[in-house]
Design a protein around this motif. Structure first.
Motif, PDB file in Angstrom:
ATOM      1  N   GLN A  77     110.692 -52.654 -82.320  1.00 28.58           N
ATOM      2  CA  GLN A  77     111.206 -53.955 -82.894  1.00 28.58           C
ATOM      3  C   GLN A  77     111.289 -55.097 -82.147  1.00 28.58           C
ATOM      4  O   GLN A  77     111.217 -54.885 -80.846  1.00 28.58           O
ATOM      5  N   ILE A  78     111.604 -56.278 -82.780  1.00 25.72           N
ATOM      6  CA  ILE A  78     111.898 -57.360 -81.982  1.00 25.72           C
ATOM      7  C   ILE A  78     113.261 -57.235 -81.508  1.00 25.72           C
ATOM      8  O   ILE A  78     114.148 -57.046 -82.237  1.00 25.72           O
ATOM      9  N   ILE A  95     109.793 -53.823 -72.876  1.00 23.20           N
ATOM     10  CA  ILE A  95     108.860 -52.648 -72.742  1.00 23.20           C
ATOM     11  C   ILE A  95     108.338 -52.211 -73.769  1.00 23.20           C
ATOM     12  O   ILE A  95     109.183 -51.771 -74.577  1.00 23.20           O
ATOM     13  N   ASP A  96     107.095 -51.958 -74.348  1.00 26.71           N
ATOM     14  CA  ASP A  96     106.629 -51.429 -75.473  1.00 26.71           C
ATOM     15  C   ASP A  96     106.722 -49.950 -75.112  1.00 26.71           C
ATOM     16  O   ASP A  96     106.886 -49.370 -74.169  1.00 26.71           O
ATOM     17  N   ARG A  97     106.255 -49.153 -76.392  1.00 31.60           N
ATOM     18  CA  ARG A  97     106.371 -47.969 -76.505  1.00 31.60           C
ATOM     19  C   ARG A  97     105.314 -47.041 -75.575  1.00 31.60           C
ATOM     20  O   ARG A  97     105.529 -45.975 -75.234  1.00 31.60           O
ATOM     21  N   LYS A  98     104.402 -47.798 -75.159  1.00 28.45           N
ATOM     22  CA  LYS A  98     103.419 -47.305 -74.141  1.00 28.45           C
ATOM     23  C   LYS A  98     104.110 -47.467 -72.423  1.00 28.45           C
ATOM     24  O   LYS A  98     103.154 -46.979 -71.728  1.00 28.45           O
ATOM     25  N   GLY A  99     105.055 -48.210 -72.522  1.00 29.76           N
ATOM     26  CA  GLY A  99     105.500 -48.474 -71.194  1.00 29.76           C
ATOM     27  C   GLY A  99     104.953 -49.828 -70.345  1.00 29.76           C
ATOM     28  O   GLY A  99     105.346 -50.149 -69.184  1.00 29.76           O
ATOM     29  N   VAL A 100     104.568 -50.423 -71.306  1.00 26.13           N
ATOM     30  CA  VAL A 100     103.995 -51.639 -70.830  1.00 26.13           C
ATOM     31  C   VAL A 100     105.009 -52.969 -70.818  1.00 26.13           C
ATOM     32  O   VAL A 100     105.487 -53.045 -71.762  1.00 26.13           O
ATOM     33  N   ILE A 101     105.051 -53.643 -69.776  1.00 28.81           N
ATOM     34  CA  ILE A 101     106.316 -54.688 -69.803  1.00 28.81           C
ATOM     35  C   ILE A 101     105.215 -55.958 -70.349  1.00 28.81           C
ATOM     36  O   ILE A 101     104.460 -56.253 -69.878  1.00 28.81           O
ATOM     37  N   GLN A 102     106.179 -56.405 -71.494  1.00 29.43           N
ATOM     38  CA  GLN A 102     105.607 -57.303 -72.429  1.00 29.43           C
ATOM     39  C   GLN A 102     106.199 -58.790 -71.924  1.00 29.43           C
ATOM     40  O   GLN A 102     105.568 -59.863 -72.379  1.00 29.43           O
ATOM     41  N   ASN A 103     107.435 -58.889 -71.623  1.00 27.88           N
ATOM     42  CA  ASN A 103     108.068 -60.040 -71.254  1.00 27.88           C
ATOM     43  C   ASN A 103     109.075 -59.576 -70.149  1.00 27.88           C
ATOM     44  O   ASN A 103     109.591 -58.472 -70.181  1.00 27.88           O
ATOM     45  N   ILE A 104     109.359 -60.850 -69.433  1.00 28.33           N
ATOM     46  CA  ILE A 104     110.538 -60.702 -68.400  1.00 28.33           C
ATOM     47  C   ILE A 104     111.099 -62.095 -68.631  1.00 28.33           C
ATOM     48  O   ILE A 104     110.441 -62.919 -68.545  1.00 28.33           O
TER      49      ILE A 104
END
Length: 147
Positions: A77-78, A95-104
């Motif tokens: 979700q957002i 962090i998305d469901r795959k573990g990738v950081i999307q935003n900081i």
């Protein structure tokens, strides 16, 4: 005797309103992997239950470097976080469901402004402000999901 019942009722009422301190959260050592392959660890409190996620770092004045809190959600979700009653400057990684950081993002103490993810994510990791930058963790790096 009436005074004792009154005190017990007051304590129960305060806890029902959520003003009693929450229990200690489980702490896990989490591993973040940079694009270079280098790893960094953070000792994170795990906020999994709704009440744990709602309270977060509120009222916390000291959050040492190398520690944080991982907020775990059931669905992508957002996410929207704010700093209500939080006196310590924080940075947040979505962090998305795959573990990738999307935003900081950096967050301002006591601010009621939403700091929102730009895409649907499953996790949010809060740390002392600037920690991600100091250890070289950036968008695109990954969180190991073996917790």
């Amino acid at each position: 005797m009436k005074k004792t019942y009154g005190i017990i009722a007051l304590i129960f009422y305060m806890c029902a309103l959520g003003t009693c301190k929450s229990q200690k959260l489980t702490v896990k050592k989490l591993t973040l992997t940079k694009a270079s392959g280098e790893t960094v660890q953070v000792a994170a409190e795990m906020a999994v239950a709704p009440k744990e996620r709602e309270h977060g770092f509120m009222e916390r004045k000291n959050i040492p470097d190398g520690t944080g809190m991982l907020f775990v959600f059931e669905n992508d979700q957002i996410l929207h976080f704010w700093m209500k009653n939080t006196p310590h400057s924080l940075s947040i990684a979505y962090i998305d469901r795959k573990g990738v950081i999307q935003n900081i993002f950096d967050m301002t103490p006591f601010s009621l402004a939403n700091v929102s993810s730009t895409v649907s994510v499953r996790y949010a990791l809060e740390v002392p402000q600037g920690w991600f930058r100091r250890v070289g963790v950036d968008v695109g790096d990954t969180l190991s999901l073996d917790f």
